[in-house]
Design a protein around this motif. Structure first.
Motif, PDB file in Angstrom:
ATOM      1  N   ILE A 207     -44.230  -1.965 -59.411  1.00 20.07           N
ATOM      2  CA  ILE A 207     -43.838  -2.800 -58.541  1.00 20.07           C
ATOM      3  C   ILE A 207     -44.447  -2.181 -57.323  1.00 20.07           C
ATOM      4  CG2 ILE A 207     -41.964  -3.682 -57.004  1.00 20.07           C
ATOM      5  CD1 ILE A 207     -40.437  -3.908 -60.022  1.00 20.07           C
ATOM      6  N   GLU A 208     -45.147  -2.821 -56.387  1.00 22.02           N
ATOM      7  CA  GLU A 208     -45.349  -2.571 -55.056  1.00 22.02           C
ATOM      8  C   GLU A 208     -44.741  -3.567 -54.042  1.00 22.02           C
ATOM      9  OE1 GLU A 208     -49.599  -0.387 -53.325  1.00 22.02           O
ATOM     10  OE2 GLU A 208     -49.677  -1.894 -54.627  1.00 22.02           O
ATOM     11  N   LEU A 209     -44.039  -3.149 -53.308  1.00 18.91           N
ATOM     12  CA  LEU A 209     -43.326  -4.057 -52.253  1.00 18.91           C
ATOM     13  C   LEU A 209     -44.116  -3.886 -50.980  1.00 18.91           C
ATOM     14  CD1 LEU A 209     -39.289  -3.028 -52.289  1.00 18.91           C
ATOM     15  CD2 LEU A 209     -40.773  -5.211 -53.474  1.00 18.91           C
ATOM     16  N   SER A 210     -44.647  -5.183 -50.742  1.00 20.87           N
ATOM     17  CA  SER A 210     -45.505  -5.541 -49.630  1.00 20.87           C
ATOM     18  C   SER A 210     -44.868  -4.856 -48.189  1.00 20.87           C
ATOM     19  CB  SER A 210     -46.041  -6.632 -49.440  1.00 20.87           C
ATOM     20  OG  SER A 210     -44.789  -7.572 -49.547  1.00 20.87           O
ATOM     21  N   ILE A 288     -37.184 -11.467 -54.587  1.00 21.84           N
ATOM     22  CA  ILE A 288     -38.199 -10.623 -53.876  1.00 21.84           C
ATOM     23  C   ILE A 288     -39.476 -11.093 -54.401  1.00 21.84           C
ATOM     24  CG2 ILE A 288     -39.107  -8.345 -53.565  1.00 21.84           C
ATOM     25  CD1 ILE A 288     -35.997  -7.519 -54.116  1.00 21.84           C
ATOM     26  N   ALA A 290     -42.984  -9.544 -54.699  1.00 22.54           N
ATOM     27  CA  ALA A 290     -43.852  -8.387 -54.409  1.00 22.54           C
ATOM     28  C   ALA A 290     -45.058  -8.459 -55.361  1.00 22.54           C
ATOM     29  CB  ALA A 290     -42.837  -7.477 -55.421  1.00 22.54           C
ATOM     30  N   ARG A 291     -45.573  -7.443 -55.383  1.00 19.58           N
ATOM     31  CA  ARG A 291     -47.017  -7.327 -55.973  1.00 19.58           C
ATOM     32  C   ARG A 291     -46.948  -6.193 -57.060  1.00 19.58           C
ATOM     33  NH1 ARG A 291     -50.981 -10.865 -53.695  1.00 19.58           N
ATOM     34  NH2 ARG A 291     -50.489 -11.087 -51.511  1.00 19.58           N
ATOM     35  N   TYR A 404     -35.518  -0.874 -53.480  1.00 11.95           N
ATOM     36  CA  TYR A 404     -36.369  -1.160 -52.344  1.00 11.95           C
ATOM     37  C   TYR A 404     -37.151  -0.040 -51.937  1.00 11.95           C
ATOM     38  CZ  TYR A 404     -33.857  -5.442 -51.407  1.00 11.95           C
ATOM     39  OH  TYR A 404     -33.088  -6.734 -51.612  1.00 11.95           O
ATOM     40  N   ASP A 619     -49.820   1.415 -47.760  1.00  9.07           N
ATOM     41  CA  ASP A 619     -48.982   1.350 -48.845  1.00  9.07           C
ATOM     42  C   ASP A 619     -49.417   1.829 -50.056  1.00  9.07           C
ATOM     43  OD1 ASP A 619     -46.873   0.182 -47.245  1.00  9.07           O
ATOM     44  OD2 ASP A 619     -47.697  -1.777 -47.681  1.00  9.07           O
TER      45      ASP A 619
END
Length: 620
Positions: A207-210, A288, A290-291, A404, A619
């Motif tokens: 998971i990569e939170l933008s 959420i 996300a990417r 997060y 990021d």
């Protein structure tokens, strides 16, 4: 070939696989359309079991002929259909296939007649689909059998209009949960995919939170007709399309608004019909966006629902199953995962460096950890009980840190030390913020040099704004928010409310937030804030007040500059003052036509939207 009787109730898959095949195998019977109706009427008058009745019906009347009779003589539907119930409960496979074939024939014939269809025609079709609607809840075996058959009971080739009419009425029934409705919608061709096919285990490594303030590539809105009329929904969407034409807009809508909004939409606006599911207008809280690190989008949903938010726990699954194929491809086949801990995004502000929360942000998790049903306010007179509550709050904050991927920081101080009386008094001070979502009274703006600026709501500034307002402003306020008092009385009551007990408690809490954030090293500025008592509203509301706030905005930093995007308050002096404060912070304030019913229910723009953002190189 005849398939013997065997239990079917516990095997849903068998119904789904064999239902259409069995229906296709049904041979032509001796009764013709001309003679079937009186024969059925005569058979209904004879004594005998329900199972015997439907077996004779199956052998004497082809399913297409029975459909013609029920279409021509609707008064027979409540007499004939419930008699299928016992056979279905006993697992009569062939009778289930016969019934499904009859329902498909009836749906096809009804489709040829419309649209529009009368309410009576839709009711008749639903009565056939549900077999025995009045007893469906109280007879588990019948319910399981009907839910297993339903995906096979409408031909996917019927028009979307008829299908959606039926789903709009069918899905809200308490017997049909999201999983059942998804199977039905797949069987009827209403959705491109099932969300279960895209569910993956939660894996933080993938998971990569933008970036929380990065460029927005897609926005999600929910516009149910139970809240909004077509004119205000149209006005809002047109403004967003004009403001950001390059942005993809995903709009959850029910059937009435889908019909009203279908024409004239921008090329990058997609209406996702909810097929009778009753979502609120606030998609930010339960999701959420996300990417995945390997590429593609991922929707994260929380593991538990909030009882006052109805169907919202299924919003993520609704997006996954209804996402148009073109957008699903562009998003790299969107996936769905459930987070290990619950969250409520209205009570959480995520910046690049921090996850900002309050003691109220983690209240539900704290109560879960402590095994309590409500906050033990009375026990806070004792220091050990405060310690116990704060320790659980720190545990819950640590879970949000993991979720997060940022340190969780409280926006206010905590009574970790001092006398018992001092600590109890401070807990009471923090209680002034209970019932107010964090995103309605605080905005944290990233600054170019890497620091952060906090904009904290200020009720005194709101009162001063009211004192500056002129007669046209009061008239506009009254009309915009559908308030009952005349302008002069409105002015008197609203000023009085800003000095009332509830406002005083909130103001003291907000002053503490501002003081603590300064102590934490943030620059702090204040934005006006108003509490409007719902007793003034023409619409009955079951909470004490709603907020007019300039804090409930979405931040976007990109090539076009630094922007704060939100609802106009429809109060020109307040909008102008807020614009000056944001410009002082280096941001342009873009105000969109408000969705007033959302605001009346304390849902500002940040609550009423969710956003998929681009991934910044920093990021990675």
């Amino acid at each position: 070939m005849r398939i013997g009787r065997r239990p079917l109730i516990r095997n849903v898959r068998l119904y789904l696989l064999l239902g259409p095949a069995l229906a296709a195998m049904a041979p032509a019977r001796s009764q013709t359309d001309r003679h079937a109706a009186p024969w059925i009427a005569s058979l209904l008058e004879q004594e005998g079991s329900d199972v015997g009745f439907v077996r004779r019906l199956q052998h004497e009347v082809p399913p297409v002929e029975l459909a013609k009779v029920l279409l021509a003589q609707p008064e027979l539907v409540p007499k004939v259909m419930p008699r299928f119930g016992p056979a279905l409960e006993q697992g009569e496979l062939e009778i289930g296939g016969y019934l499904a074939a009859c329902a498909r024939s009836l749906g096809t014939a009804l489709d040829r007649r419309g649209p529009p269809w009368s309410a009576e025609a839709i009711d008749r079709m639903l009565a056939v689909l549900l077999v025995d609607p009045a007893r469906l809840s109280e007879r588990p075996a019948l319910r399981r059998a009907v839910l297993a058959l339903l995906p096979t009971m409408l031909d996917p080739s019927v028009s979307g209009e008829l299908r959606d009419e039926l789903l709009e009425r069918l899905n809200p029934r308490p017997e049909i949960d999201f999983e059942a409705s998804e199977r039905i919608e797949l069987g009827w061709g209403a959705i491109p995919r099932g969300s279960a096919s895209r569910r993956v285990p939660y894996d933080p490594v993938r998971i990569e939170l933008s970036e929380p303030d990065g460029p927005i590539t897609a926005s999600v809105y929910s516009l149910p007709s139970s809240f909004f009329n077509a004119a205000e929904a149209q006005r809002f969407l047109t403004a967003v399309e004009s403001w950001r034409p390059e942005r993809a807009l995903l709009v959850l809508v029910d059937l009435p608004l889908r019909r009203a909004l279908a024409s004239g939409r921008g090329a990058r606006t997609w209406l996702i019909e909810t097929h009778g599911r009753a979502y609120t207008p606030w998609p930010r809280d339960p999701l959420i966006l996300a990417r995945r690190r390997e590429g593609g989008a991922l929707i994260l949903e929380r593991p538990t629902s909030l009882w006052w938010r109805g169907e919202d726990a299924a919003m993520g699954r609704e997006l996954v199953q209804g996402l148009p194929e073109a957008l699903d491809t562009a998003w790299g086949r969107v996936e769905l995962a459930t987070t290990p801990t619950s969250f409520h995004n209205g009570q959480i502000l995520v910046t690049e460096a921090h996850c900002w929360i309050t003691i109220h942000s983690v209240e539900h998790r704290v109560l879960e950890l402590l095994g309590l049903s409500e906050v033990p306010v009375a026990s806070f007179a004792r220091g050990p009980e405060i310690d116990r509550y704060l320790e659980a709050a720190r545990t819950a904050a640590g879970e949000l840190e993991q979720l997060y991927g940022r340190p969780a920081r409280f926006v206010h101080a905590r009574p970790d030390s001092g006398s018992a009386a001092q600590r109890a008094s401070f807990m009471e001070l923090l209680g002034g913020g209970a019932g107010f979502d964090l995103d309605s009274y605080l905005t944290v703006l990233p600054e170019p040099e890497g620091s952060e600026l906090a904009l904290v709501a200020d009720l005194q500034a709101g009162r001063e704004l009211l004192l500056r307002m002129q007669a046209p402003d009061w008239k506009r306020l009254r009309e915009a928010y559908r308030l009952v008092p005349d302008p002069l009385e409105l002015r008197r009551q609203l000023l009085e409310y800003q000095s009332g007990p509830r406002s005083i408690r909130l103001a003291a809490f907000l002053d503490q937030v501002a003081e603590h954030l300064r102590d934490e090293g943030l620059r702090v500025d204040r934005l006006p804030h108003l509490l409007v008592p719902t007793a003034m509203a023409a619409e009955p509301l079951d909470f004490p007040d709603f907020q007019i706030t300039w804090n409930n905005v979405v931040i976007e930093v990109g090539a076009s500059g630094r922007w704060a995007e939100g609802f106009s308050s429809l109060l020109q002096p307040g909008d102008e003052q807020a614009g000056r404060i944001f410009r002082r912070a280096g941001y342009q304030l873009k105000l969109l036509p408000p969705l007033v019913p959302s605001v009346l229910h304390n849902g500002g723009y940040r609550c009423a939207s969710n956003h998929l953002r681009a991934i910044s190189p920093r990021d990675r």
